[in-house]
Design an enzyme around this catalytic site. Structure first.
Site, mmCIF file in Angstrom:
data_model
loop_
_atom_site.group_PDB
_atom_site.id
_atom_site.type_symbol
_atom_site.label_atom_id
_atom_site.label_comp_id
_atom_site.label_asym_id
_atom_site.label_seq_id
_atom_site.Cartn_x
_atom_site.Cartn_y
_atom_site.Cartn_z
ATOM 1 N N VAL A 25 4.190 -63.908 -5.355
ATOM 2 C CA VAL A 25 4.045 -62.812 -4.393
ATOM 3 C C VAL A 25 2.813 -63.121 -3.552
ATOM 4 O O VAL A 25 1.782 -63.581 -4.082
ATOM 5 C CB VAL A 25 3.905 -61.451 -5.134
ATOM 6 C CG1 VAL A 25 3.546 -60.340 -4.163
ATOM 7 C CG2 VAL A 25 5.197 -61.126 -5.869
ATOM 8 N N ARG A 61 0.418 -56.348 -6.798
ATOM 9 C CA ARG A 61 0.245 -55.024 -7.428
ATOM 10 C C ARG A 61 0.905 -53.920 -6.621
ATOM 11 O O ARG A 61 0.434 -52.793 -6.608
ATOM 12 C CB ARG A 61 -1.231 -54.690 -7.673
ATOM 13 C CG ARG A 61 -1.928 -55.518 -8.732
ATOM 14 C CD ARG A 61 -1.173 -55.769 -10.006
ATOM 15 N NE ARG A 61 -1.064 -54.699 -10.974
ATOM 16 C CZ ARG A 61 -1.889 -54.547 -12.005
ATOM 17 N NH1 ARG A 61 -2.874 -55.371 -12.188
ATOM 18 N NH2 ARG A 61 -1.693 -53.576 -12.874
ATOM 19 N N ARG A 96 7.938 -57.299 -9.904
ATOM 20 C CA ARG A 96 8.877 -56.604 -10.800
ATOM 21 C C ARG A 96 10.236 -56.436 -10.129
ATOM 22 O O ARG A 96 11.276 -56.678 -10.744
ATOM 23 C CB ARG A 96 8.294 -55.247 -11.191
ATOM 24 C CG ARG A 96 9.140 -54.490 -12.208
ATOM 25 C CD ARG A 96 8.687 -53.063 -12.407
ATOM 26 N NE ARG A 96 7.395 -52.976 -13.071
ATOM 27 C CZ ARG A 96 6.313 -52.427 -12.538
ATOM 28 N NH1 ARG A 96 6.339 -51.910 -11.335
ATOM 29 N NH2 ARG A 96 5.192 -52.370 -13.223
ATOM 30 N N GLU A 129 8.351 -70.419 -18.459
ATOM 31 C CA GLU A 129 7.090 -70.942 -18.980
ATOM 32 C C GLU A 129 5.969 -70.393 -18.126
ATOM 33 O O GLU A 129 6.111 -70.287 -16.899
ATOM 34 C CB GLU A 129 7.075 -72.474 -18.907
ATOM 35 C CG GLU A 129 7.911 -73.090 -19.993
ATOM 36 C CD GLU A 129 8.232 -74.548 -19.738
ATOM 37 O OE1 GLU A 129 7.688 -75.137 -18.783
ATOM 38 O OE2 GLU A 129 9.051 -75.087 -20.481
ATOM 39 N N ASN A 141 -2.664 -66.954 -17.511
ATOM 40 C CA ASN A 141 -2.159 -66.253 -16.330
ATOM 41 C C ASN A 141 -1.838 -64.798 -16.712
ATOM 42 O O ASN A 141 -0.695 -64.415 -16.960
ATOM 43 C CB ASN A 141 -0.916 -66.963 -15.783
ATOM 44 C CG ASN A 141 -0.481 -66.437 -14.430
ATOM 45 O OD1 ASN A 141 -0.872 -65.341 -14.027
ATOM 46 N ND2 ASN A 141 0.319 -67.213 -13.727
ATOM 47 N N TYR A 183 5.795 -60.216 -17.170
ATOM 48 C CA TYR A 183 6.922 -60.606 -18.029
ATOM 49 C C TYR A 183 7.002 -59.720 -19.282
ATOM 50 O O TYR A 183 8.089 -59.315 -19.692
ATOM 51 C CB TYR A 183 6.806 -62.079 -18.438
ATOM 52 C CG TYR A 183 6.743 -63.041 -17.273
ATOM 53 C CD1 TYR A 183 7.518 -62.837 -16.131
ATOM 54 C CD2 TYR A 183 5.914 -64.152 -17.300
ATOM 55 C CE1 TYR A 183 7.459 -63.720 -15.059
ATOM 56 C CE2 TYR A 183 5.855 -65.047 -16.236
ATOM 57 C CZ TYR A 183 6.627 -64.825 -15.119
ATOM 58 O OH TYR A 183 6.566 -65.688 -14.059
#
Ligand code: COA
Length: 165
Positions: free
Chosen positions: A90, A96, A101, A122, A127, A134
């Protein structure tokens, strides 16, 4: 194409958008992919990508956009009944706001039509943003590759292998 309540639109990432995707990729990775690398990945059988953008005239981040603004993209590779997230990014100025998502939720919807039983990815173990994304979407760690990501300015870091459960 799908549009969510915030006005963000999701379209198929075709080779025509590879330049846009390459510019977005630069905002997220040191080892970024150029236009031809993105075209090559899209050309692999079973690959697909999705691009998020905010169309002209929609309020995003407190401003009415003058033109279409690309926000992020995701690239997915499917093989038989498995799928893997190749990359997701992004734009640094658009994070944010739920774009990552939304892209992932659209991937889930696409995979439902493709009979993919497993979705894997992966991610570097440092991160936090991606791991937060995730984990919130139901992924859990199923393995670890030691020293998988080499860093210009520090020691290599592990990759977490995650699967959506
Ligand atoms: C990872 C990335 C795609 C997330 O995109 P995003 O649009 O900012 O994420 P969202 O706004 O949809 O956030 C969804 C959830 O992820 C988590 N999250 C996102 N950014 C986070 C951060 N900086 N720290 C902690 N959690 C974070 C949160 O749980 C967030 O939910 P919330 O905002 O309701 O708390 C984005 O940070 C990015 O492009 N990073 C650089 C490229 C990259 O690392 N890609 C992943 C490679 S595996």
């Amino acid at each position: 194409m799908t549009t969510d309540a915030s006005g963000i639109e999701i379209v198929t990432l075709t080779p025509a958008f590879a330049g846009v995707a390459a510019a977005l990729h630069q905002t997220g990775f040191d080892d970024c992919w150029d236009e031809s690398a993105i075209c090559d990945l899209l050309a692999v059988p079973g690959a697909f990508g999705l691009l998020a953008f905010v169309p002209a005239g929609i309020e995003f981040d407190g401003e009415i956009t003058a033109g279409d603004i690309p926000l992020g993209f995701v690239l997915v590779q499917t093989v038989l009944d498995e799928a893997e997230i190749n990359t997701i990014v992004v734009d640094g100025n658009a994070r944010r706001h739920g774009v990552g998502r939304l892209l992932m939720q659209n991937v889930f919807a696409q995979l439902q039509n493709r009979a993919s039983a497993r979705l894997l990815l992966e991610v570097a173990c440092d991160n936090d943003a991606a791991i937060g994304l995730y984990t919130g979407l139901g992924f859990g760690e199923i393995g670890r590759r030691r020293g998988y990501y080499h860093r210009k300015d520090g020691p290599a870091v592990d990759a977490l292998v995650m699967e959506r459960v």
